[in-house]
Enzyme design. Structure first.
Site, PDB file in Angstrom:
ATOM      1  N   LYS A  62     -19.114  -4.813   2.374  1.00  7.06           N
ATOM      2  CA  LYS A  62     -20.095  -4.029   1.880  1.00  7.06           C
ATOM      3  C   LYS A  62     -21.628  -4.928   1.618  1.00  7.06           C
ATOM      4  O   LYS A  62     -21.594  -6.055   1.585  1.00  7.06           O
ATOM      5  CB  LYS A  62     -19.600  -3.876   0.326  1.00  7.06           C
ATOM      6  CG  LYS A  62     -18.287  -2.882   0.155  1.00  7.06           C
ATOM      7  CD  LYS A  62     -17.515  -2.921  -1.140  1.00  7.06           C
ATOM      8  CE  LYS A  62     -16.046  -2.367  -1.047  1.00  7.06           C
ATOM      9  NZ  LYS A  62     -15.575  -2.365  -2.270  1.00  7.06           N
TER      10      LYS A  62
ATOM     11  N   LYS B  26      -3.823  11.222   7.942  1.00  5.44           N
ATOM     12  CA  LYS B  26      -4.876  12.026   8.661  1.00  5.44           C
ATOM     13  C   LYS B  26      -6.028  11.047   8.433  1.00  5.44           C
ATOM     14  O   LYS B  26      -6.261  10.646   7.611  1.00  5.44           O
ATOM     15  CB  LYS B  26      -4.911  13.178   7.882  1.00  5.44           C
ATOM     16  CG  LYS B  26      -6.190  13.748   7.771  1.00  5.44           C
ATOM     17  CD  LYS B  26      -6.233  15.161   8.785  1.00  5.44           C
ATOM     18  CE  LYS B  26      -7.988  15.559   9.240  1.00  5.44           C
ATOM     19  NZ  LYS B  26      -7.808  15.852  10.644  1.00  5.44           N
TER      20      LYS B  26
ATOM     21  N   ARG C 289      -8.137  -7.014  -8.878  1.00  4.41           N
ATOM     22  CA  ARG C 289      -9.299  -8.075  -9.385  1.00  4.41           C
ATOM     23  C   ARG C 289     -10.438  -7.679  -9.771  1.00  4.41           C
ATOM     24  O   ARG C 289     -10.836  -6.453  -9.669  1.00  4.41           O
ATOM     25  CB  ARG C 289      -9.451  -9.045  -8.110  1.00  4.41           C
ATOM     26  CG  ARG C 289     -10.282  -8.186  -7.013  1.00  4.41           C
ATOM     27  CD  ARG C 289     -10.508  -8.849  -5.887  1.00  4.41           C
ATOM     28  NE  ARG C 289     -11.431  -8.132  -5.032  1.00  4.41           N
ATOM     29  CZ  ARG C 289     -11.196  -7.267  -3.960  1.00  4.41           C
ATOM     30  NH1 ARG C 289      -9.753  -7.021  -3.843  1.00  4.41           N
ATOM     31  NH2 ARG C 289     -11.835  -6.394  -3.252  1.00  4.41           N
TER      32      ARG C 289
ATOM     33  N   GLY D   6      -9.155  -3.761   6.307  1.00  3.83           N
ATOM     34  CA  GLY D   6      -9.224  -3.149   7.945  1.00  3.83           C
ATOM     35  C   GLY D   6      -8.221  -3.570   8.941  1.00  3.83           C
ATOM     36  O   GLY D   6      -8.259  -3.260  10.240  1.00  3.83           O
TER      37      GLY D   6
ATOM     38  N   HIS E 172     -16.038  -3.498   7.162  1.00  7.40           N
ATOM     39  CA  HIS E 172     -15.525  -3.941   6.001  1.00  7.40           C
ATOM     40  C   HIS E 172     -15.980  -4.745   5.115  1.00  7.40           C
ATOM     41  O   HIS E 172     -15.416  -5.124   4.100  1.00  7.40           O
ATOM     42  CB  HIS E 172     -14.176  -4.187   6.277  1.00  7.40           C
ATOM     43  CG  HIS E 172     -13.363  -3.310   7.146  1.00  7.40           C
ATOM     44  ND1 HIS E 172     -13.213  -1.757   6.725  1.00  7.40           N
ATOM     45  CD2 HIS E 172     -12.979  -3.236   8.542  1.00  7.40           C
ATOM     46  CE1 HIS E 172     -12.642  -1.198   7.834  1.00  7.40           C
ATOM     47  NE2 HIS E 172     -12.482  -1.937   8.746  1.00  7.40           N
TER      48      HIS E 172
ATOM     49  N   LEU F  57     -10.015  10.713   8.122  1.00 11.92           N
ATOM     50  CA  LEU F  57     -11.016  11.189   7.559  1.00 11.92           C
ATOM     51  C   LEU F  57     -12.248  10.903   8.431  1.00 11.92           C
ATOM     52  O   LEU F  57     -12.629   9.590   8.297  1.00 11.92           O
ATOM     53  CB  LEU F  57     -11.064  11.195   6.191  1.00 11.92           C
ATOM     54  CG  LEU F  57     -10.085  11.525   5.335  1.00 11.92           C
ATOM     55  CD1 LEU F  57     -10.346  11.489   3.741  1.00 11.92           C
ATOM     56  CD2 LEU F  57      -9.538  13.031   5.284  1.00 11.92           C
TER      57      LEU F  57
ATOM     58  N   ASN G 182      -7.493  -2.364  -6.253  1.00 14.51           N
ATOM     59  CA  ASN G 182      -7.726  -3.755  -6.300  1.00 14.51           C
ATOM     60  C   ASN G 182      -7.318  -4.258  -7.588  1.00 14.51           C
ATOM     61  O   ASN G 182      -7.899  -3.659  -8.448  1.00 14.51           O
ATOM     62  CB  ASN G 182      -9.273  -3.902  -5.862  1.00 14.51           C
ATOM     63  CG  ASN G 182      -9.527  -3.453  -4.616  1.00 14.51           C
ATOM     64  OD1 ASN G 182      -8.602  -3.804  -3.493  1.00 14.51           O
ATOM     65  ND2 ASN G 182     -10.934  -2.852  -4.256  1.00 14.51           N
TER      66      ASN G 182
ATOM     67  N   LYS H  24       0.995  -1.240  -0.055  1.00 15.07           N
ATOM     68  CA  LYS H  24       0.042   0.200   0.024  1.00 15.07           C
ATOM     69  C   LYS H  24       0.844   1.195   0.140  1.00 15.07           C
ATOM     70  O   LYS H  24       0.572   2.272  -0.705  1.00 15.07           O
ATOM     71  CB  LYS H  24      -1.071   0.003   1.243  1.00 15.07           C
ATOM     72  CG  LYS H  24      -1.697  -1.381   1.482  1.00 15.07           C
ATOM     73  CD  LYS H  24      -2.808  -1.767   0.294  1.00 15.07           C
ATOM     74  CE  LYS H  24      -3.294  -2.825   0.366  1.00 15.07           C
ATOM     75  NZ  LYS H  24      -4.028  -3.622  -0.696  1.00 15.07           N
TER      76      LYS H  24
ATOM     77  N   VAL I 203     -16.977  -7.941  -6.228  1.00 14.05           N
ATOM     78  CA  VAL I 203     -18.028  -8.488  -6.183  1.00 14.05           C
ATOM     79  C   VAL I 203     -19.298  -7.542  -6.800  1.00 14.05           C
ATOM     80  O   VAL I 203     -20.086  -7.903  -7.546  1.00 14.05           O
ATOM     81  CB  VAL I 203     -18.483  -8.592  -4.639  1.00 14.05           C
ATOM     82  CG1 VAL I 203     -19.860  -8.862  -4.508  1.00 14.05           C
ATOM     83  CG2 VAL I 203     -17.579  -9.497  -4.083  1.00 14.05           C
TER      84      VAL I 203
HETATM   85  C1  MV4 Z   1      -9.301   5.417   5.961  1.00 18.79           C
HETATM   86  C2  MV4 Z   1     -10.383   5.966   6.700  1.00 18.79           C
HETATM   87  C3  MV4 Z   1     -10.511   7.147   7.165  1.00 18.79           C
HETATM   88  N1  MV4 Z   1      -9.327   7.994   6.774  1.00 18.79           N
HETATM   89  N2  MV4 Z   1      -8.115   6.109   5.842  1.00 18.79           N
HETATM   90  C4  MV4 Z   1     -11.160   0.910   5.822  1.00 18.79           C
HETATM   91  C5  MV4 Z   1     -10.448  -0.424   5.480  1.00 18.79           C
HETATM   92  C6  MV4 Z   1      -9.162   0.194   4.402  1.00 18.79           C
HETATM   93  N3  MV4 Z   1      -9.242  -0.120   2.942  1.00 18.79           N
HETATM   94  C7  MV4 Z   1      -8.980   1.593   4.574  1.00 18.79           C
HETATM   95  N4  MV4 Z   1      -9.969   2.065   5.591  1.00 18.79           N
HETATM   96  C8  MV4 Z   1     -10.137   3.373   5.951  1.00 18.79           C
HETATM   97  N5  MV4 Z   1      -9.374   4.312   5.821  1.00 18.79           N
HETATM   98  C9  MV4 Z   1      -8.179   7.455   6.335  1.00 18.79           C
HETATM   99  N6  MV4 Z   1      -6.995   8.189   6.243  1.00 18.79           N
HETATM  100  C10 MV4 Z   1     -11.366   4.960   7.073  1.00 18.79           C
HETATM  101  C11 MV4 Z   1     -11.337   3.871   6.429  1.00 18.79           C
HETATM  102  C12 MV4 Z   1     -12.668   2.850   6.749  1.00 18.79           C
HETATM  103  C13 MV4 Z   1     -13.463   2.615   5.604  1.00 18.79           C
HETATM  104  C14 MV4 Z   1     -13.201   2.835   4.274  1.00 18.79           C
HETATM  105  C15 MV4 Z   1     -14.091   2.409   3.566  1.00 18.79           C
HETATM  106  C16 MV4 Z   1     -15.317   1.967   3.641  1.00 18.79           C
HETATM  107  C17 MV4 Z   1     -15.282   1.507   4.930  1.00 18.79           C
HETATM  108  C18 MV4 Z   1     -14.540   1.780   6.050  1.00 18.79           C
HETATM  109  C19 MV4 Z   1     -14.882   1.582   7.460  1.00 18.79           C
HETATM  110  C20 MV4 Z   1     -14.070   2.004   8.382  1.00 18.79           C
HETATM  111  C21 MV4 Z   1     -12.795   2.739   8.199  1.00 18.79           C
END
Ligand code: MV4
Length: 445
Positions: A236, A200, A290, A164, A234, A202, A288, A116, A293
């Site tokens: 969907k 940071k 791939r 996650g 995590h 969000l 991703n 990543k 879904v």
């Molecule tokens: C984040 C975020 C907020 N700020 N990064 C969750 C899984 C991984 N792919 C990255 N994730 C997140 N990264 C920053 N800088 C919040 C999440 C996140 C999230 C993102 C997309 C869909 C669902 C989520 C659920 C919890 C946290």
């Protein structure tokens, strides 16, 4: 064209791939576990091979057994679907070494995006906006000045992560070192790599992702976005395309940045670039490599068969679609149907005693279950996807409401009632939901 393809997957996605193969005149080889002898993907394929006992580890993740099956059945290519081995660099590499075509990007590109920190660097170099962050976590002063700049909260993420795992949100500066240590331990345990980075955090973003297709001749097209913000832990639950909160200018801008980046790195195949979207701005999260879904909602609004395109790209064909011919038309929503309790989410394997699936104009059901089928306990609880399509979002929601009411699945618990509640909520109807919506909704319902 390929004469025969092995499908290294099960369930609805195995059927999805099998159907594309049929339409292209390609023979199919299904693989299955002991628990999947009666599965629909086995029944519908031209040939099938048992690759091991029920556990995923000894069957659908059993690389030697799958490679042996591919060699013995003389296939030209392997489609990995999603999950299982679809983003396993080593699997793609071994397939390449056996002169079989992996239907997906090169093992190098899988490895590149699996890292990543590297993926983020590549996006920065190509002008794609990313979340402000630092990838050195051993210099406390550097972290402190970063926090001064962006303000708390920050999030610690595993470089080998995704979905996650190995993540920690830090709200107070005094928790920083402990959180870094915890993220490292978890990341080492899950991915055998304790590299972490800081961003940071969000607090109210949407999850919006851009679908791309890229051929082996350097042609890249983007196929609009999917809003995947309705999720729990995590996973969907509902996805839609397009997002009613994006302007066509915002869509065009982010799409062309993605297109440029993908072109520069020479990526081949289908791919998804994931973003957080907050206050009208995009922040790259990960890519991703791939088929996903939720690909059907993109297929519905673009009219493009993504699996067919994947197969043709893998076969060396030039993309026949031009960017200017891709117009998002209408609206599509997907509800993931899971065999689980609608309130406590406990998985519900067992036999489907009665089954009726909805139909009619604008209804698509991608599922591999049937009346009398027994859902094994060994795999994912998703048993199908209900996809609706209509001219506009509100008609698409009405159709989904009707289709969910019509869906009959007896003998097991499903999340159909939960879907019915969500699509009636004012947040869903407005489209203004973010990634926190579902957990709040479940709390106060
Ligand atoms: C984040 C975020 C907020 N700020 N990064 C969750 C899984 C991984 N792919 C990255 N994730 C997140 N990264 C920053 N800088 C919040 C999440 C996140 C999230 C993102 C997309 C869909 C669902 C989520 C659920 C919890 C946290």
């Amino acid at each position: 064209m390929f004469k025969k393809i092995l499908i290294a997957n099960r369930g609805e996605i195995a059927l999805r791939i099998l159907r594309a193969c049929r339409e292209l005149g390609i023979k199919t080889v299904a693989i299955h576990s002991d628990a999947d002898e009666a599965a629909m993907h086995v029944r519908m394929s031209d040939e099938s091979i048992c690759v091991g006992p029920a556990s995923a580890q000894s069957s659908y993740l059993n690389i030697p057994a799958i490679i042996t099956s591919a060699t013995m059945s003389n296939v030209d290519a392997i489609h990995p679907g999603y999950g299982f081995l679809s983003e396993n660099k080593r699997f793609a590499e071994i397939i390449e070494e056996h002169n079989i075509k992996f239907i997906g990007p090169s093992s190098e590109h899988i490895g590149m995006m699996g890292n990543k920190i590297l993926a983020k660097k590549i996006m920065i170099d190509n002008g794609v906006p990313v979340v402000p962050g630092i990838d050195k976590v051993n210099d406390e002063n550097e972290i402190k000045s970063f926090i001064k700049k962006v303000e708390l909260p920050v999030i610690i993420k595993a470089s080998s992560g995704g979905g996650g795992k190995g993540m920690r949100v830090v709200y107070k500066e005094e928790d920083l070192q402990e959180s870094i240590a915890a993220a490292k331990v978890e990341s080492k345990k899950s991915f055998n790599d304790d590299t972490v980075y800081i961003e940071k955090f969000l607090t109210k973003p949407k999850h919006i992702e851009i679908q791309i297709l890229s051929d082996s001749h350097g042609n890249v097209v983007t196929l609009g976005e999917r809003d995947c913000s309705i999720q729990r832990k995590h996973q969907k639950l509902i996805e839609e395309s397009p997002s009613n909160l994006l302007t066509s200018e915002q869509r065009k801008e982010i799409s062309s940045l993605c297109q440029k980046a993908i072109k520069t790195i020479g990526y081949e195949g289908a791919g998804t670039i994931e973003f957080l979207f907050e206050n009208g701005k995009f922040y790259f999260m990960e890519m991703n490599t791939r088929l996903q879904v939720e690909h059907p909602v993109t297929e519905m609004v673009t009219g493009i068969d993504l699996v067919r395109e994947q197969i043709e790209i893998a076969n060396g064909k030039k993309l026949s679609i031009k960017q200017e011919d891709i117009n998002l038309k209408g609206h599509s929503i997907e509800c993931r149907i899971n065999a689980e309790h609608p309130e406590n989410f406990i998985p519900s394997p067992g036999t489907i005693t009665q089954y009726h699936q909805p139909g009619g104009l604008g209804i698509r059901v991608d599922s591999a279950v049937y009346q009398g089928y027994s859902i094994p306990s060994h795999y994912d609880s998703m048993i199908g996807k209900l996809i609706t399509y209509a001219d506009n979002r509100s008609e698409c929601i009405s159709k989904m409401k009707r289709a969910l009411e019509e869906y009959v699945i007896m003998g097991i618990n499903t999340n159909i009632q939960l879907h019915q509640k969500i699509i009636k909520s004012k947040e869903f109807i407005s489209g203004k939901y973010d990634i926190n919506f579902l957990s709040k909704f479940l709390q106060f319902k």
